[in-house]
Structures are given as C-alpha cells and as structure tokens.
Design an enzyme around this catalytic site. Structure first.
Site, PDB file in Angstrom:
ATOM      1  N   SER A  16       0.689 -24.179 -53.533  1.00  0.00           N
ATOM      2  CA  SER A  16       2.059 -23.942 -53.051  1.00  0.00           C
ATOM      3  C   SER A  16       2.660 -22.642 -53.588  1.00  0.00           C
ATOM      4  CB  SER A  16       2.960 -25.126 -53.398  1.00  0.00           C
ATOM      5  OG  SER A  16       2.549 -26.250 -52.671  1.00  0.00           O
ATOM      6  N   THR A  61       4.917 -33.215 -55.818  1.00  0.00           N
ATOM      7  CA  THR A  61       3.601 -33.672 -55.367  1.00  0.00           C
ATOM      8  C   THR A  61       3.138 -34.869 -56.199  1.00  0.00           C
ATOM      9  OG1 THR A  61       1.401 -32.951 -54.689  1.00  0.00           O
ATOM     10  CG2 THR A  61       2.262 -31.931 -56.686  1.00  0.00           C
ATOM     11  N   LYS A  65       6.318 -38.507 -55.900  1.00  0.00           N
ATOM     12  CA  LYS A  65       7.115 -38.440 -54.662  1.00  0.00           C
ATOM     13  C   LYS A  65       8.134 -39.570 -54.518  1.00  0.00           C
ATOM     14  CE  LYS A  65       3.835 -35.635 -52.113  1.00  0.00           C
ATOM     15  NZ  LYS A  65       3.050 -35.410 -50.900  1.00  0.00           N
ATOM     16  N   GLU A  77      16.521 -39.354 -43.479  1.00  0.00           N
ATOM     17  CA  GLU A  77      16.039 -40.620 -42.920  1.00  0.00           C
ATOM     18  C   GLU A  77      14.533 -40.768 -43.165  1.00  0.00           C
ATOM     19  OE1 GLU A  77      17.013 -41.188 -38.754  1.00  0.00           O
ATOM     20  OE2 GLU A  77      15.417 -42.700 -38.641  1.00  0.00           O
ATOM     21  N   GLY A 127      -2.037 -44.600 -50.866  1.00  0.00           N
ATOM     22  CA  GLY A 127      -1.309 -43.827 -51.879  1.00  0.00           C
ATOM     23  C   GLY A 127      -0.105 -43.105 -51.303  1.00  0.00           C
TER      24      GLY A 127
HETATM   25  P1  ATR Z   1      -1.293 -42.848 -55.959  1.00  0.00           P
HETATM   26  O1  ATR Z   1      -2.154 -44.077 -55.825  1.00  0.00           O
HETATM   27  O2  ATR Z   1      -0.769 -42.597 -57.325  1.00  0.00           O
HETATM   28  O3  ATR Z   1      -0.266 -42.726 -54.894  1.00  0.00           O
HETATM   29  P2  ATR Z   1      -2.828 -41.001 -54.496  1.00  0.00           P
HETATM   30  O4  ATR Z   1      -3.667 -39.833 -54.927  1.00  0.00           O
HETATM   31  O5  ATR Z   1      -1.734 -40.770 -53.548  1.00  0.00           O
HETATM   32  O6  ATR Z   1      -2.287 -41.640 -55.807  1.00  0.00           O
HETATM   33  O7  ATR Z   1      -3.757 -42.143 -53.896  1.00  0.00           O
HETATM   34  C1  ATR Z   1      -5.057 -42.285 -54.260  1.00  0.00           C
HETATM   35  C2  ATR Z   1      -5.729 -43.174 -53.202  1.00  0.00           C
HETATM   36  O8  ATR Z   1      -7.141 -43.042 -53.325  1.00  0.00           O
HETATM   37  C3  ATR Z   1      -5.422 -44.644 -53.397  1.00  0.00           C
HETATM   38  O9  ATR Z   1      -5.383 -45.252 -52.139  1.00  0.00           O
HETATM   39  C4  ATR Z   1      -6.618 -45.100 -54.229  1.00  0.00           C
HETATM   40  O10 ATR Z   1      -6.931 -46.465 -54.128  1.00  0.00           O
HETATM   41  P3  ATR Z   1      -6.296 -47.519 -55.161  1.00  0.00           P
HETATM   42  O11 ATR Z   1      -4.922 -47.818 -54.650  1.00  0.00           O
HETATM   43  O12 ATR Z   1      -7.199 -48.680 -55.106  1.00  0.00           O
HETATM   44  O13 ATR Z   1      -6.276 -46.836 -56.508  1.00  0.00           O
HETATM   45  C5  ATR Z   1      -7.718 -44.304 -53.576  1.00  0.00           C
HETATM   46  N1  ATR Z   1      -8.881 -44.158 -54.449  1.00  0.00           N
HETATM   47  C6  ATR Z   1      -8.995 -43.370 -55.539  1.00  0.00           C
HETATM   48  N2  ATR Z   1     -10.230 -43.490 -56.092  1.00  0.00           N
HETATM   49  C7  ATR Z   1     -10.903 -44.393 -55.320  1.00  0.00           C
HETATM   50  C8  ATR Z   1     -12.219 -44.957 -55.375  1.00  0.00           C
HETATM   51  N3  ATR Z   1     -13.101 -44.602 -56.320  1.00  0.00           N
HETATM   52  N4  ATR Z   1     -12.568 -45.846 -54.429  1.00  0.00           N
HETATM   53  C9  ATR Z   1     -11.702 -46.227 -53.469  1.00  0.00           C
HETATM   54  N5  ATR Z   1     -10.437 -45.723 -53.352  1.00  0.00           N
HETATM   55  C10 ATR Z   1     -10.037 -44.822 -54.275  1.00  0.00           C
END
Ligand code: ATR
Length: 264
Positions: A16, A61, A65, A77, A127
């Site tokens: 960014s 980020t 958020k 909204e 996420g």
């Molecule tokens: P946050 O969960 O803090 O919002 P994000 O980066 O926005 O962070 O989301 C990460 C996403 O990747 C989540 O959906 C996470 O799954 P979980 O909710 O089960 O943690 C997914 N993710 C990360 N590592 C993963 C893995 N090894 N296998 C499957 N899903 C994974």
C-alpha cells in the site's frame, strides 16, 4: 504535508505505501503514506491521531479490520454489514470507517469475462475479507454461495450476518461455477489446499485473493484444468484506488506502468 498510514500485523509485505506514494507523485499531492506494525492495544491511540490532525487517513489490514470499529464515530453501510473497516477518514470532526474491499472485489470481477448471475460460488475460508466478498457477490445476483472453513464455528458466525449462505465441512467439495480461495493457504509457495479437483470442467473460474505469489498452487491447478484464473492483484489495486478517491477526490490512474512498478 498530509499523512496516511496502513496498520496491521504483519505489515512488512504491504504494498500500500508503494502504491499510494506513487499516486501522490503522479497527481502532485503533497502527502506521505507509511506502514506501521501495531498491537491491538495501540489501535485507540493511533486512531486518535486522526482526530488530533496528526494523521489524515488510515488503511487497516489483517487482523484489525473489525477491531477498529469501537473507536470510530460512524460506519458506512458496507462496513456496518460486513463489520469490516479498511479505510478511515475524518468528516466534520467525526471518524468514519469505510470498506473499500467490496468495491475492490467487484471491480476486479468486472475485468474477468465471467457471467456470475445464477452461478454457484464456493468460498474457501471465513477470515477478515470473506464478509466483503459475500456482500459483493450477493449484489451480483449469484444463485448460491457456499462457504467452507477449517474452523466451522467461523462459518456459522458468518451465517448470522448472511443468512442465505450454505456451509459445508472443510474438505468437502460441492458443485460450483466459481471457487474463491480466501484462506491464507498459498502465501507460502508450497501450500496446498487439500481438495480433489478431478472431474472439473473448464467452464469454471478459480479466483485467489492472494496476489503474492502471483500464482498459488490453487491457481496452477485451475489453469491446468483449463479454467479461467485470477489472482487478487486487481482487488488489491482497486481497494486502494477507492480509498484514494475517498481521501483525495481524485481518481488515480491504473495502467500497465503501475502494475510493472508494483511488480504484480
Ligand atoms: P483471520 O482468521 O484472523 O481473519 P485471515 O488471514 O483473514 O485471518 O484468515 C485466514 C483464513 O485462512 C481462515 O479462514 C483460516 O482458517 P481458520 O479459521 O480455520 O483459522 C484459513 N487458514 C489458515 N491456515 C489454514 C490451514 N493450514 N488450513 C486451512 N485453512 C487455513
């Protein structure tokens, strides 16, 4: 000189600052855009810097958020519905939170020749960015949105805000027309999503929110199947251009020179 900031953790990878500073120069805007890695406990203090005119705007980020919301005076909204803020600005002494990820995703889809009406969309992940993707897709009249996440509880939370979505277990693979990787799987080049993509015809669209690396294993699989593929590059650029428009009332140019400069 006006001052802008992106906050997150981690933040080293963020492009960014490079993007906004490039547009400042192109548009003769006397401003600077920086990045700051913060802890959750610092959010209140940083946001108060906009109120005190030490900062003019903030991008937010992962993973803050939603965490910024209690410190704002009002939400657009889009931010309200998604409970997600990626752009903060001051208007009439009030701090406003907005979500430009939705428009970023929407505009990125417009560049891909793929009709979404009446299509089934399969989203991997639940996420921070997923509510924005669902919100945008619902506006585009898709027929079905299916979400799958390793931690099932998070998909059930999503259903409270988006009651029309369907949920499947992590590892299950329903029929779909478009599949979106919104997990962080793929940020490391060797990451694999354990789905069996056999028997998939080439009419599908594979979309990865990740843009670095440019081609995740997920996208490579889609490409090898002959499907359309897109990474998250244009979503990233468009969410930034929407924030830029909001802050500076100028529509920044998006062209090949810019993409080359960002090495995206
Ligand atoms: P946050 O969960 O803090 O919002 P994000 O980066 O926005 O962070 O989301 C990460 C996403 O990747 C989540 O959906 C996470 O799954 P979980 O909710 O089960 O943690 C997914 N993710 C990360 N590592 C993963 C893995 N090894 N296998 C499957 N899903 C994974």
């Amino acid at each position: 000189m006006k001052k802008y900031l992106v906050i997150g953790n981690p933040i080293e990878h963020s492009l960014s600052p490079k993007l906004h500073n490039y547009w400042f120069e192109k548009n003769n805007i006397n401003a600077n855009y920086d990045k700051r890695k913060i802890d959750k406990s610092e959010i209140k203090q940083i946001i108060s810097e906009i109120k005190d005119d030490k900062l003019d705007g903030i991008n937010v980020t992962v993973p803050f958020k939603s965490d910024v919301i209690p410190f704002l005076d009002a939400l657009s909204e889009e931010s309200q519905i998604t409970q997600s803020v990626n752009t903060i600005y001051k208007q009439d002494k009030k701090l406003i939170g907005h979500n430009t990820d939705i428009k970023g995703f929407e505009l990125s889809l417009k560049e891909i020749q793929f009709a979404l009406e009446n299509k089934t969309i399969f989203i991997l992940g639940a996420g921070g960015v997923v509510p924005s993707i669902i919100y945008a897709l619902e506006k585009l009249d898709v027929s079905k949105i299916i979400v799958s996440n390793r931690t099932k509880q998070k998909t059930e939370n999503l259903k409270k805000y988006f009651s029309n979505i369907s949920i499947v277990d992590w590892g299950d693979q329903p029929e779909f027309d478009m599949i979106i990787n919104a997990t962080s799987l793929g940020l490391n080049k060797e990451d694999n999503i354990n789905l069996n993509f056999k028997n998939i015809n080439k009419e599908k669209l594979f979309y990865d929110v990740i843009y670095n690396p440019k081609e995740t294993n997920f996208l490579r699989t889609g490409k090898n199947l002959g499907c359309k593929v897109s990474n998250g590059k244009m979503m990233f650029i468009y969410q930034a251009s929407e924030a830029f428009k909001l802050w500076h009332r100028v529509k920044p140019e998006i062209n090949e020179e810019l993409k080359k400069y960002l090495n995206l």
